[in-house]
Design an enzyme around this catalytic site. Structure first.
Site, PDB file in Angstrom:
ATOM      1  N   ARG A   1       0.827  -1.226   0.000  1.00  0.00           N
ATOM      2  CA  ARG A   1       0.000   0.000   0.000  1.00  0.00           C
ATOM      3  C   ARG A   1       0.857   1.271   0.000  1.00  0.00           C
ATOM      4  O   ARG A   1       0.430   2.332   0.445  1.00  0.00           O
ATOM      5  CB  ARG A   1      -0.977   0.028   1.171  1.00  0.00           C
TER       6      ARG A   1
ATOM      7  N   GLU B   1       7.832  18.662 -24.865  1.00  0.00           N
ATOM      8  CA  GLU B   1       7.258  18.973 -23.541  1.00  0.00           C
ATOM      9  C   GLU B   1       7.797  20.312 -23.030  1.00  0.00           C
ATOM     10  O   GLU B   1       7.088  21.053 -22.349  1.00  0.00           O
ATOM     11  CB  GLU B   1       7.565  17.859 -22.532  1.00  0.00           C
TER      12      GLU B   1
ATOM     13  N   LYS C   1       6.696  23.216 -13.611  1.00  0.00           N
ATOM     14  CA  LYS C   1       5.781  22.115 -13.288  1.00  0.00           C
ATOM     15  C   LYS C   1       5.635  21.977 -11.782  1.00  0.00           C
ATOM     16  O   LYS C   1       4.538  21.759 -11.270  1.00  0.00           O
ATOM     17  CB  LYS C   1       6.271  20.807 -13.925  1.00  0.00           C
TER      18      LYS C   1
ATOM     19  N   GLU D   1      -5.013  17.989  -9.828  1.00  0.00           N
ATOM     20  CA  GLU D   1      -5.556  18.449 -11.112  1.00  0.00           C
ATOM     21  C   GLU D   1      -7.006  18.915 -11.025  1.00  0.00           C
ATOM     22  O   GLU D   1      -7.847  18.565 -11.843  1.00  0.00           O
ATOM     23  CB  GLU D   1      -5.416  17.332 -12.164  1.00  0.00           C
TER      24      GLU D   1
ATOM     25  N   ARG E   1      -3.371  22.483 -12.971  1.00  0.00           N
ATOM     26  CA  ARG E   1      -2.541  21.362 -13.417  1.00  0.00           C
ATOM     27  C   ARG E   1      -3.020  20.807 -14.760  1.00  0.00           C
ATOM     28  O   ARG E   1      -2.233  20.258 -15.529  1.00  0.00           O
ATOM     29  CB  ARG E   1      -2.500  20.254 -12.350  1.00  0.00           C
TER      30      ARG E   1
ATOM     31  N   ASN F   1      -1.803  19.340 -19.654  1.00  0.00           N
ATOM     32  CA  ASN F   1      -2.300  18.393 -20.653  1.00  0.00           C
ATOM     33  C   ASN F   1      -2.467  19.029 -22.024  1.00  0.00           C
ATOM     34  O   ASN F   1      -3.031  18.405 -22.926  1.00  0.00           O
ATOM     35  CB  ASN F   1      -3.655  17.817 -20.200  1.00  0.00           C
TER      36      ASN F   1
ATOM     37  N   HIS G   1      -2.429  17.026 -25.175  1.00  0.00           N
ATOM     38  CA  HIS G   1      -2.429  15.610 -24.815  1.00  0.00           C
ATOM     39  C   HIS G   1      -3.718  14.874 -25.187  1.00  0.00           C
ATOM     40  O   HIS G   1      -3.686  13.670 -25.417  1.00  0.00           O
ATOM     41  CB  HIS G   1      -2.131  15.436 -23.321  1.00  0.00           C
TER      42      HIS G   1
ATOM     43  N   HIS H   1      -2.979  11.772 -27.180  1.00  0.00           N
ATOM     44  CA  HIS H   1      -3.281  10.398 -26.747  1.00  0.00           C
ATOM     45  C   HIS H   1      -4.136   9.678 -27.785  1.00  0.00           C
ATOM     46  O   HIS H   1      -3.946   8.492 -28.051  1.00  0.00           O
ATOM     47  CB  HIS H   1      -4.002  10.408 -25.396  1.00  0.00           C
TER      48      HIS H   1
ATOM     49  N   HIS I   1       5.514   9.486 -27.846  1.00  0.00           N
ATOM     50  CA  HIS I   1       4.625  10.350 -27.067  1.00  0.00           C
ATOM     51  C   HIS I   1       4.835  11.840 -27.395  1.00  0.00           C
ATOM     52  O   HIS I   1       3.883  12.562 -27.674  1.00  0.00           O
ATOM     53  CB  HIS I   1       4.847  10.075 -25.575  1.00  0.00           C
TER      54      HIS I   1
HETATM   55  N1  LIG Z   1       3.704  10.687 -15.380  1.00  0.00           N
HETATM   56  C1  LIG Z   1       3.721  11.789 -16.089  1.00  0.00           C
HETATM   57  O1  LIG Z   1       3.497  12.895 -15.579  1.00  0.00           O
HETATM   58  C2  LIG Z   1       4.081  11.701 -17.539  1.00  0.00           C
HETATM   59  C3  LIG Z   1       4.396  12.866 -18.255  1.00  0.00           C
HETATM   60  C4  LIG Z   1       4.817  12.750 -19.578  1.00  0.00           C
HETATM   61  C5  LIG Z   1       4.899  11.506 -20.170  1.00  0.00           C
HETATM   62  N2  LIG Z   1       4.566  10.392 -19.453  1.00  0.00           N
HETATM   63  C6  LIG Z   1       4.676   9.057 -20.048  1.00  0.00           C
HETATM   64  O2  LIG Z   1       6.046   8.845 -20.371  1.00  0.00           O
HETATM   65  C7  LIG Z   1       6.128   7.911 -21.447  1.00  0.00           C
HETATM   66  C8  LIG Z   1       7.106   8.432 -22.467  1.00  0.00           C
HETATM   67  O3  LIG Z   1       8.350   8.589 -21.841  1.00  0.00           O
HETATM   68  P1  LIG Z   1       9.703   8.738 -22.673  1.00  0.00           P
HETATM   69  O4  LIG Z   1       9.489   9.677 -23.774  1.00  0.00           O
HETATM   70  O5  LIG Z   1      10.763   8.974 -21.680  1.00  0.00           O
HETATM   71  O6  LIG Z   1       9.849   7.317 -23.392  1.00  0.00           O
HETATM   72  P2  LIG Z   1      10.446   5.905 -22.934  1.00  0.00           P
HETATM   73  O7  LIG Z   1      10.405   5.760 -21.471  1.00  0.00           O
HETATM   74  O8  LIG Z   1       9.757   4.876 -23.751  1.00  0.00           O
HETATM   75  O9  LIG Z   1      11.953   6.006 -23.404  1.00  0.00           O
HETATM   76  C9  LIG Z   1      12.218   6.182 -24.767  1.00  0.00           C
HETATM   77  C10 LIG Z   1      13.316   5.255 -25.273  1.00  0.00           C
HETATM   78  O10 LIG Z   1      14.578   5.758 -24.864  1.00  0.00           O
HETATM   79  C11 LIG Z   1      15.378   4.715 -24.314  1.00  0.00           C
HETATM   80  N3  LIG Z   1      16.241   5.370 -23.349  1.00  0.00           N
HETATM   81  C12 LIG Z   1      15.888   5.934 -22.185  1.00  0.00           C
HETATM   82  N4  LIG Z   1      16.930   6.598 -21.650  1.00  0.00           N
HETATM   83  C13 LIG Z   1      17.973   6.438 -22.473  1.00  0.00           C
HETATM   84  C14 LIG Z   1      19.303   6.914 -22.478  1.00  0.00           C
HETATM   85  N5  LIG Z   1      19.745   7.762 -21.549  1.00  0.00           N
HETATM   86  N6  LIG Z   1      20.097   6.539 -23.498  1.00  0.00           N
HETATM   87  C15 LIG Z   1      19.651   5.761 -24.487  1.00  0.00           C
HETATM   88  N7  LIG Z   1      18.383   5.306 -24.564  1.00  0.00           N
HETATM   89  C16 LIG Z   1      17.551   5.649 -23.565  1.00  0.00           C
HETATM   90  C17 LIG Z   1      14.366   3.746 -23.754  1.00  0.00           C
HETATM   91  O11 LIG Z   1      14.879   2.448 -23.663  1.00  0.00           O
HETATM   92  C18 LIG Z   1      13.243   3.833 -24.765  1.00  0.00           C
HETATM   93  O12 LIG Z   1      13.500   2.973 -25.846  1.00  0.00           O
HETATM   94  C19 LIG Z   1       4.722   7.748 -21.977  1.00  0.00           C
HETATM   95  O13 LIG Z   1       4.225   6.512 -21.546  1.00  0.00           O
HETATM   96  C20 LIG Z   1       3.947   8.886 -21.334  1.00  0.00           C
HETATM   97  O14 LIG Z   1       2.590   8.565 -21.131  1.00  0.00           O
HETATM   98  C21 LIG Z   1       4.189  10.474 -18.159  1.00  0.00           C
END
Ligand SMILES: NC(=O)c1ccc[n+]([C@@H]2O[C@H](COP(=O)([O-])OP(=O)(O)OC[C@H]3O[C@@H](n4cnc5c(N)ncnc54)[C@H](O)[C@@H]3O)[C@@H](O)[C@H]2O)c1
Length: 379
Positions: free
Chosen positions: A125, A189, A242, A252, A256, A260, A263, A267, A280
């Site tokens: 939890r 972003e 942020k 949110e 907040r 989005n 988004h 999405h 993304h």
């Molecule tokens: N929680 C939140 O507030 C929030 C905000 C924005 C996005 N997201 C989510 O984040 C995700 C996208 O994240 P992302 O863009 O980081 O993509 P990701 O986590 O898929 O990473 C992208 C790619 O980069 C590679 N990688 C990561 N770090 C590396 C490095 N230093 N060197 C070489 N390769 C590397 C990974 O293996 C992957 O193939 C989505 O699922 C999205 O919904 C969440």
């Protein structure tokens, strides 16, 4: 700021935490965890590619601080973001002997951060979470603010929890191995933060990418990607912006939602084009273009501002058009499953000017439909 490191406080009362930004942060992680009062047993979650780059150095840093840690990996990419992964991670943590005082470390991009964060929220939890973002998206956005979760058949991020980290360590050195396409996604972003909250940030990016793309240390070159200075500025400014929004509206209920911007369209594009085809940040880029155009259509945003946004996104190497062959009707249907639907009404984040957003829940469906039809024909 001390030496090469900037520290951004996220002010959430008892759940406040620090975001450390700078080169060499991964090597300092163990000590940072001790300073934050975290336990002596941890599980580091990553994917095989990221773990190959950074796994050993993280384990070494934790070990030096006398934290007993093991590394586990999830499959790469968005397909890791499902409930089964969360169950699997919890099973592994329990089998490894983690207790309520232990913590999880998310070593990776937004995918690893979201799924590990949700596992931390569920395990016993709730156990402590440390975010060690390795992509620009994760450094400027997903590692801060406490949104965690997974996807399900009907859409992205529909299952999850608000679970704040106890510490974020953004090591700018990690960006050196990041592919250029992923850096561009992070820039989407950052541009979003400028467009909704900070005209100065927007204009600095414009200066670097549109007006003087080849000049100075602040430039973005096609081969190398982000300059060190632009990366540092983007990460720090984004975390501050942020962080302030999250501190004022963690759940949110109000501002907040501005985060989005782009988004809801984004999405839907990710879903309709197939998760993984559009990254993304690319989907968000196209989504921001559509949201800005909608603002112009509603008479609330100047056409010139919308064009400036499109020019900046294009200069950052991001897509600004709906991919060829995308079915606009499918996009509209997918938007209906977004979390931003309340009481059957689609809430969209729009711009009134660059640096200022608002939420509108009164856009006629026919107007959105027409926008999507035209954007799909343009492709
Ligand atoms: N929680 C939140 O507030 C929030 C905000 C924005 C996005 N997201 C989510 O984040 C995700 C996208 O994240 P992302 O863009 O980081 O993509 P990701 O986590 O898929 O990473 C992208 C790619 O980069 C590679 N990688 C990561 N770090 C590396 C490095 N230093 N060197 C070489 N390769 C590397 C990974 O293996 C992957 O193939 C989505 O699922 C999205 O919904 C969440």
């Amino acid at each position: 700021m001390s030496g090469d490191t900037s520290t951004v406080p996220i002010d959430l009362g008892e759940r406040s935490y620090l975001v450390h930004i700078g080169p060499g942060e991964q090597a300092r992680l163990g000590q940072r965890c001790r300073d934050a009062g975290l336990g002596r047993r941890a599980m580091v979650v990553s994917n095989p590619a990221i773990a190959r780059h950074f796994g050993q150095s993280i384990l070494t840093s934790l070990g030096r601080a006398e934290i007993d840690a093991r590394l586990v990996t999830v499959v790469p990419g968005e397909r890791a973001k499902k409930l089964a992964t969360v169950g699997h991670l919890c099973d592994q943590a329990i089998a490894a002997g983690l207790d309520r005082g232990s913590f999880l470390v998310a070593l990776g991009g937004g995918v690893v951060g979201d799924v590990t964060g949700f596992a931390a929220a569920c395990l016993y939890r709730g156990v402590a979470l440390v975010q060690v973002p390795t992509t620009l998206v994760a450094m400027v956005d997903s590692s801060v603010g406490g949104k965690t979760g997974v996807n399900c058949a009907l859409g992205k991020n529909l299952i999850g929890a608000f679970w704040q980290p106890s510490l974020v360590a953004a090591d700018l050195d990690a960006l050196t191995t990041l592919p250029a396409r992923e850096r561009r996604c992070g820039l989407a972003e950052v541009i979003k933060h400028g467009a909704i909250l900070d005209l100065d940030l927007f204009e600095r990016l414009e200066e670097a990418l549109v007006r003087r793309p080849a000049a100075g240390d602040f430039a973005l070159t096609p081969r190398v990607g982000l300059s060190a200075e632009l990366a540092r500025y983007s990460v720090e400014r984004s975390c501050r912006l942020k962080g302030a929004v999250v501190a004022a509206d963690e759940r949110e209920a109000g501002q907040r939602a501005w985060l989005n911007f782009g988004h809801t369209f984004g999405h839907a594009l990710e879903k309709v084009c197939g998760l993984g085809r559009l990254h993304h940040g690319e989907a968000v880029s196209i989504g921001m273009v559509l949201a800005a155009r909608l603002g112009v259509r509603r008479g609330e945003l100047a056409g010139a501002d919308s064009e400036r946004l499109e020019r900046l996104l294009a200069a950052a190497g991001l897509p600004i058009q709906v991919p060829r062959g995308t079915d606009p009707a499918a996009l509209l249907a997918a938007m209906g499953h977004d979390k931003k639907v309340r009481d059957g009404r689609l809430k969209l984040v729009l711009l009134s000017r660059l640096g200022q957003a608002f939420v509108a829940g009164d856009t006629p469906t026919a107007m959105i439909e027409q926008l999507l039809n035209e954007a799909s024909r343009e492709a």
